[in-house]
Design an enzyme around this catalytic site. Structure first.
Site, PDB file in Angstrom:
ATOM      1  N   HIS A   1     -14.505  -5.220  -1.704  1.00  0.00           N
ATOM      2  CA  HIS A   1     -14.122  -5.653  -2.802  1.00  0.00           C
ATOM      3  C   HIS A   1     -14.913  -6.112  -2.577  1.00  0.00           C
ATOM      4  O   HIS A   1     -15.878  -6.909  -1.708  1.00  0.00           O
ATOM      5  CB  HIS A   1     -12.299  -6.178  -2.117  1.00  0.00           C
ATOM      6  CG  HIS A   1     -11.993  -7.822  -3.254  1.00  0.00           C
ATOM      7  ND1 HIS A   1     -12.519  -8.425  -3.060  1.00  0.00           N
ATOM      8  CD2 HIS A   1     -10.356  -7.193  -3.145  1.00  0.00           C
ATOM      9  CE1 HIS A   1     -11.578  -9.186  -3.812  1.00  0.00           C
ATOM     10  NE2 HIS A   1     -10.877  -7.890  -4.583  1.00  0.00           N
TER      11      HIS A   1
ATOM     12  N   GLN B   1      -6.344  -5.588   3.551  1.00  0.00           N
ATOM     13  CA  GLN B   1      -4.982  -4.770   3.480  1.00  0.00           C
ATOM     14  C   GLN B   1      -4.626  -4.382   4.249  1.00  0.00           C
ATOM     15  O   GLN B   1      -3.898  -3.178   4.493  1.00  0.00           O
ATOM     16  CB  GLN B   1      -5.724  -3.533   2.184  1.00  0.00           C
ATOM     17  CG  GLN B   1      -6.640  -3.955   0.773  1.00  0.00           C
ATOM     18  CD  GLN B   1      -5.150  -4.838  -0.503  1.00  0.00           C
ATOM     19  OE1 GLN B   1      -4.213  -3.517   0.025  1.00  0.00           O
ATOM     20  NE2 GLN B   1      -5.170  -5.173  -0.582  1.00  0.00           N
TER      21      GLN B   1
ATOM     22  N   LYS C   1      -0.921 -11.396   0.779  1.00  0.00           N
ATOM     23  CA  LYS C   1      -0.768  -9.523   1.096  1.00  0.00           C
ATOM     24  C   LYS C   1      -0.406  -9.441   2.401  1.00  0.00           C
ATOM     25  O   LYS C   1       0.020  -8.081   2.514  1.00  0.00           O
ATOM     26  CB  LYS C   1      -2.379  -8.636   1.399  1.00  0.00           C
ATOM     27  CG  LYS C   1      -3.099  -9.667  -0.222  1.00  0.00           C
ATOM     28  CD  LYS C   1      -4.710  -8.618  -0.238  1.00  0.00           C
ATOM     29  CE  LYS C   1      -4.756  -8.944  -1.364  1.00  0.00           C
ATOM     30  NZ  LYS C   1      -5.012  -8.727  -2.652  1.00  0.00           N
TER      31      LYS C   1
ATOM     32  N   CYS D   1     -11.586  -4.964  -8.172  1.00  0.00           N
ATOM     33  CA  CYS D   1     -12.440  -5.832  -7.459  1.00  0.00           C
ATOM     34  C   CYS D   1     -13.900  -5.648  -6.585  1.00  0.00           C
ATOM     35  O   CYS D   1     -13.671  -5.901  -6.014  1.00  0.00           O
ATOM     36  CB  CYS D   1     -11.988  -7.202  -7.164  1.00  0.00           C
ATOM     37  SG  CYS D   1     -10.704  -8.268  -7.949  1.00  0.00           S
TER      38      CYS D   1
END
Ligand code: PMP
Length: 416
Positions: free
Chosen positions: A133, A213, A236, A374
């Site tokens: 990212h 993530q 997240k 991104c």
């Protein structure tokens, strides 16, 4: 709903009960029941998290670590209990190693600006994977430009996997930091971070793992990975926006200079010279995001109350079901086909721009992310300016997958 038998057997997770915990899911979007498949961008919040934030402002609101009154004591106690909850959640050996930040982006910047400015020398190398990212590329580029060091990409193959041999051959004594994501947001790949940590350490380098993530999909264990820094974003992992953390080994954090200056991070201030507080406070200048730290601890309590193995099996079954449908969908090409992956499906449809698909899916109540996620370098490598990304969470259903593909079918009919 024609889900295959194999899926039925594997998934005994009570998804209806879990969905009832997420009030936002009970709504119509553009006249259709919401199908929320943008969990990679941000996850939804269970009522427990919403209530924890509301309760803090209704009953406990006060500043922390400084008041001489009951509310301040109560706020401080809850704020520090939240730190302990997060430390336990990621298996941090010491809660002083958990620094509150606004999220992964700020955590990486903190390490780049504090550790990097102190330790990087001209000619040093920072290795990042080609599928990072931007938030795990740009902070390193900024500090390396200042220090005369370089940021170099670790090759990623056509399936979206890090090429470990290429990584091994890059490692030498000039490599000071390896910065890699645990899970790619663009492709869903789970990276072999424990193995990479071992190799980095053998070469004398440190390793930072971007876990943005990961924590929404399984239990993170920083000790098992044996990394040096780990970054997380609360939003997240079913918690609030604006809160996250940096975990770092105590001895590294203690040797690092503060990044932001102000209240809370000092021991004493005078014009003759200022001394700094202990970790973690040395890195927490100013009034912290108290309510959202408490909200994030509620998210962790929620996650701990779930059948996580069941949730993992359910997500896997959803992904497999989606992949089966994808294979049968004409013109659909998956981007990222790693065997080790989370429940993320990134794809393109022949002849149709991803943004157009996103818009037409939204008209049918299906929320996905489109664009470069991104992660422009990996999109460039695949020769794409973007993909459609459906990212599943444990509250998604097989019917959600059916709705996604029905909506894609309609979008294709409309656009082609
Ligand atoms: N790393 C990864 C892998 C991400 O997916 C994201 C968010 N998309 C980030 C870092 C940045 O997280 P945040 O915006 O919460 O700081």
């Amino acid at each position: 709903m024609n889900k295959p038998l194999a899926v039925e057997i594997r998934s005994s997770f009570d998804v209806d009960a879990v969905r009832a915990d997420f009030p936002i899911l009970r709504q119509q979007i553009n006249g259709h029941p919401l199908v929320y498949l943008d969990n990679g961008a941000t996850t939804q919040k269970p009522q427990m998290v919403i209530d924890a934030i509301c309760r803090f402002y209704s009953e406990d609101n006060s500043n922390v670590h400084r008041g001489a009154h009951t509310l301040s004591d109560r706020a401080t106690e809850k704020f520090e209990a939240a730190r302990k909850a997060l430390a336990d959640f990621i298996h941090a050996p010491d809660q002083r190693e958990v620094i509150w930040t606004r999220g992964t982006t700020e955590s990486v910047n903190l390490v780049a600006q504090s550790w990097g400015r102190k330790n990087l020398q001209p000619g040093d190398r920072v290795l990042v994977s080609a599928m990072e990212h931007h938030s795990n590329i740009v902070p390193w580029q900024m500090v390396c430009a200042e220090k005369g060091a370089t940021v170099e990409p670790i090759a990623v193959d056509e399936n979206g996997c890090i090429e470990l041999d290429a990584f091994r051959s890059m490692l030498d004594e000039r490599v000071k930091m390896v910065a890699v994501n645990h899970v790619s947001n663009a492709l869903g790949t789970i990276n072999p971070v424990a193995e990479m940590a071992r190799l980095a350490h053998e070469a004398g380098a440190l390793i930072l793992v971007d876990g943005a993530q990961a924590a929404s999909h399984w239990m993170v264990d920083v000790e098992a990975i044996d990394c040096d820094f780990y970054a997380l974003s609360g939003h997240k992992m079913f918690g609030p926006t604006g809160i996250g953390l940096l975990w770092g080994r105590a001895e590294l954090l203690e040797a690092m200079p503060p990044w932001l200056g102000g209240g809370e991070m000092i021991e004493s201030v005078s014009f003759a010279g200022t001394t700094y507080n202990q970790i973690p406070f040395k890195f927490e200048a100013g009034t912290p995001n108290i309510a959202d730290a408490i909200g994030l601890a509620a998210a962790v309590t929620y996650l701990n109350s779930l059948d996580r193995d069941g949730a993992i099996a359910h997500e896997k079954a959803l992904l497999n079901y989606a992949l089966e449908k994808a294979a049968a969908f004409e013109g659909l090409r998956l981007v990222g086909t790693a065997v080790q992956r989370v429940s993320v499906m990134s794809f393109v449809l022949e002849g149709i721009h991803a943004a157009d698909i996103g818009m037409l899916l939204d008209q049918q109540g299906v929320a996905v992310r489109t664009g470069n996620h991104c992660a422009q370098p990996i999109m460039d490598q695949f020769g794409l300016d973007g993909t459609v990304r459906a990212s599943f969470s444990f509250y998604n259903t097989f019917e959600d997958v059916d709705r996604l593909f029905a909506a894609l079918e309609k979008a294709r009919e409309f656009l082609l």
